[in-house]
Scaffold this motif. Sequence first.
Motif, PDB file in Angstrom:
ATOM      1  N   UNK A 201       0.905  -1.241   0.009  1.00  0.00           N
ATOM      2  CA  UNK A 201      -0.114   0.085   0.176  1.00  0.00           C
ATOM      3  C   UNK A 201       0.715   1.332   0.018  1.00  0.00           C
ATOM      4  N   UNK A 202       1.952   1.316   1.017  1.00  0.00           N
ATOM      5  CA  UNK A 202       2.832   2.503   0.997  1.00  0.00           C
ATOM      6  C   UNK A 202       3.539   2.611  -0.288  1.00  0.00           C
ATOM      7  N   UNK A 203       4.012   1.426  -0.802  1.00  0.00           N
ATOM      8  CA  UNK A 203       4.795   1.736  -2.137  1.00  0.00           C
ATOM      9  C   UNK A 203       4.081   2.108  -3.077  1.00  0.00           C
ATOM     10  N   UNK A 204       2.752   1.613  -3.442  1.00  0.00           N
ATOM     11  CA  UNK A 204       1.967   2.014  -4.529  1.00  0.00           C
ATOM     12  C   UNK A 204       1.671   3.428  -4.457  1.00  0.00           C
ATOM     13  N   UNK A 205       1.413   3.743  -3.292  1.00  0.00           N
ATOM     14  CA  UNK A 205       0.972   5.356  -3.028  1.00  0.00           C
ATOM     15  C   UNK A 205       2.332   6.178  -3.210  1.00  0.00           C
TER      16      UNK A 205
ATOM     17  N   UNK B 268       2.519   6.277  -7.297  1.00  0.00           N
ATOM     18  CA  UNK B 268       1.117   6.691  -8.222  1.00  0.00           C
ATOM     19  C   UNK B 268       0.480   7.810  -7.467  1.00  0.00           C
ATOM     20  N   UNK B 269       0.733   8.127  -6.123  1.00  0.00           N
ATOM     21  CA  UNK B 269      -0.513   8.886  -5.417  1.00  0.00           C
ATOM     22  C   UNK B 269      -1.641   8.561  -4.978  1.00  0.00           C
ATOM     23  N   UNK B 270      -1.983   7.258  -5.508  1.00  0.00           N
ATOM     24  CA  UNK B 270      -2.983   6.590  -5.038  1.00  0.00           C
ATOM     25  C   UNK B 270      -2.671   4.977  -5.136  1.00  0.00           C
ATOM     26  N   UNK B 271      -3.544   4.101  -4.995  1.00  0.00           N
ATOM     27  CA  UNK B 271      -3.439   2.878  -5.183  1.00  0.00           C
ATOM     28  C   UNK B 271      -3.832   2.402  -6.592  1.00  0.00           C
TER      29      UNK B 271
ATOM     30  N   UNK C 134      -8.063  -0.910 -16.861  1.00  0.00           N
ATOM     31  CA  UNK C 134      -7.237  -1.365 -18.001  1.00  0.00           C
ATOM     32  C   UNK C 134      -5.940  -0.547 -17.926  1.00  0.00           C
ATOM     33  N   UNK C 135      -5.968   0.415 -17.295  1.00  0.00           N
ATOM     34  CA  UNK C 135      -4.666   1.495 -17.445  1.00  0.00           C
ATOM     35  C   UNK C 135      -4.706   2.170 -16.002  1.00  0.00           C
ATOM     36  N   UNK C 136      -3.778   2.537 -15.653  1.00  0.00           N
ATOM     37  CA  UNK C 136      -3.645   3.364 -14.451  1.00  0.00           C
ATOM     38  C   UNK C 136      -3.020   4.982 -14.654  1.00  0.00           C
ATOM     39  N   UNK C 137      -3.721   5.610 -14.126  1.00  0.00           N
ATOM     40  CA  UNK C 137      -3.250   7.295 -14.260  1.00  0.00           C
ATOM     41  C   UNK C 137      -2.803   7.630 -13.046  1.00  0.00           C
ATOM     42  N   UNK C 138      -1.411   8.156 -12.673  1.00  0.00           N
ATOM     43  CA  UNK C 138      -1.117   8.634 -11.301  1.00  0.00           C
ATOM     44  C   UNK C 138      -1.883   9.832 -11.110  1.00  0.00           C
ATOM     45  N   UNK C 139      -1.983  10.095  -9.770  1.00  0.00           N
ATOM     46  CA  UNK C 139      -2.716  11.341  -9.245  1.00  0.00           C
ATOM     47  C   UNK C 139      -1.930  12.490  -9.437  1.00  0.00           C
TER      48      UNK C 139
ATOM     49  N   UNK D  37      -0.151  15.744  -7.842  1.00  0.00           N
ATOM     50  CA  UNK D  37       0.510  15.892  -6.554  1.00  0.00           C
ATOM     51  C   UNK D  37       1.406  14.653  -6.287  1.00  0.00           C
ATOM     52  N   UNK D  38       1.845  13.672  -6.983  1.00  0.00           N
ATOM     53  CA  UNK D  38       2.129  12.400  -6.736  1.00  0.00           C
ATOM     54  C   UNK D  38       3.551  12.634  -5.897  1.00  0.00           C
ATOM     55  N   UNK D  39       4.379  13.645  -6.441  1.00  0.00           N
ATOM     56  CA  UNK D  39       5.561  14.002  -5.777  1.00  0.00           C
ATOM     57  C   UNK D  39       5.510  14.378  -4.579  1.00  0.00           C
ATOM     58  N   UNK D  40       4.688  15.245  -4.311  1.00  0.00           N
ATOM     59  CA  UNK D  40       4.387  15.798  -2.914  1.00  0.00           C
ATOM     60  C   UNK D  40       3.908  14.728  -2.050  1.00  0.00           C
ATOM     61  N   UNK D  41       3.101  13.704  -2.535  1.00  0.00           N
ATOM     62  CA  UNK D  41       2.851  12.599  -1.692  1.00  0.00           C
ATOM     63  C   UNK D  41       3.822  11.680  -1.541  1.00  0.00           C
ATOM     64  N   UNK D  42       4.743  11.509  -2.263  1.00  0.00           N
ATOM     65  CA  UNK D  42       5.900  10.898  -2.063  1.00  0.00           C
ATOM     66  C   UNK D  42       6.956  11.352  -1.090  1.00  0.00           C
ATOM     67  N   UNK D  43       7.037  12.828  -1.320  1.00  0.00           N
ATOM     68  CA  UNK D  43       7.881  13.498  -0.241  1.00  0.00           C
ATOM     69  C   UNK D  43       7.303  13.468   1.127  1.00  0.00           C
ATOM     70  N   UNK D  44       6.128  13.709   1.466  1.00  0.00           N
ATOM     71  CA  UNK D  44       5.525  13.488   2.555  1.00  0.00           C
ATOM     72  C   UNK D  44       5.823  12.198   3.201  1.00  0.00           C
TER      73      UNK D  44
END
Length: 337
Positions: A261-265, A268-271, A309-314, A316-323
């Motif tokens: 869960x943590x790695x995927x968020x 991509x910002x969400x799961x 069928x595909x995944x679109x990152x959310x 602000x993904x970079x900000x989520x990752x930094x947090x």
Amino acid sequence: MEVIFKVIRQQENSSPVVQTYLLDAESGNTILDCLNRIKWEQDGTLAFRKNCRNTICGSCAMRINGRSALACKENIGSELARLQQILSLASKASTIPEITVAPLGNMPVIKDLVVDMSSFWNNLEAVAPYVSTAARQVPEREFLQTPLERSQLDQTGNCIMCGACYSECNAREVNPDFVGPHALAKAYRMVADSRDSDTENRLESYNEGTKGVWGCTRCLYCDSVCPMEVAPLEQITKIKQEILTHKQADDSRSIRHRKVLIDLVKEGGWIDERQFGLQVVGNYFRDLKGLLSLAPLGFRMLCRGKFPMSFEPSQGTQQVRLLIESVQQEERLETKN
């Protein structure tokens, strides 16, 4: 002022009944004061536990208006104010206020407000709630701790074993194997104790199935009713963090669930739900049985057009990752200290 007490009374292995008592009380009277007066002045057969009357022993825990609390801590004034806030009773100020008292939950009733706490104590014993120094030689002097080491035990050391958290535990209600929040809060005290020599075995035990920390549903009821601010859920979370530090993702599904869960968020910002199922249940394509168990659900989703069928990152993904990385860095620093 007059107050109506509705006491849920019950004999062992029988159905509960409601008995009503009218009492002239003051707002500063505790619920225990009122129960004492009912027993002494109106009904000597009423059974309930009590001892210190000073929020130390935990004996008088019971359900007061639907939530577990200490009868010696809650008073008439604060309880009626709480009820008005919850039930909007201000418009009914002319009626006589009512307070309902019932036995603790998740434990069988012996009589009236007295419950059988055998499962409570047995589950506490199951986590070995005492410092183990078996791996050490008998010292010439006592084991000493620094003030910082001792301070790690303060919060969990405040537990008075009243049973309020156990009474409200949703996980315990549906899973009789779950040891309960009281036991796991005490378990963390042992994990955090610098004198204990059995941490690895403890973490292995607390990681077992849904008996230990992974059985917690994180409903927060234990934290909300604890009269001593022990915050059992917080202690359970700390044990989980210790387990995650010591274990790899493929050790169990519970550990994979948290790590994936943590790695995927972070990624991509969400799961990404497709990856989540494959990595957690399918153990990164290594668990054939787990993968096959996903097939019926995947097929139904495909048929109804609900399979992504595909995944679109959310955004602000970079900000989520930094947090997330900042929090993880803080946790590592706390562990080192």
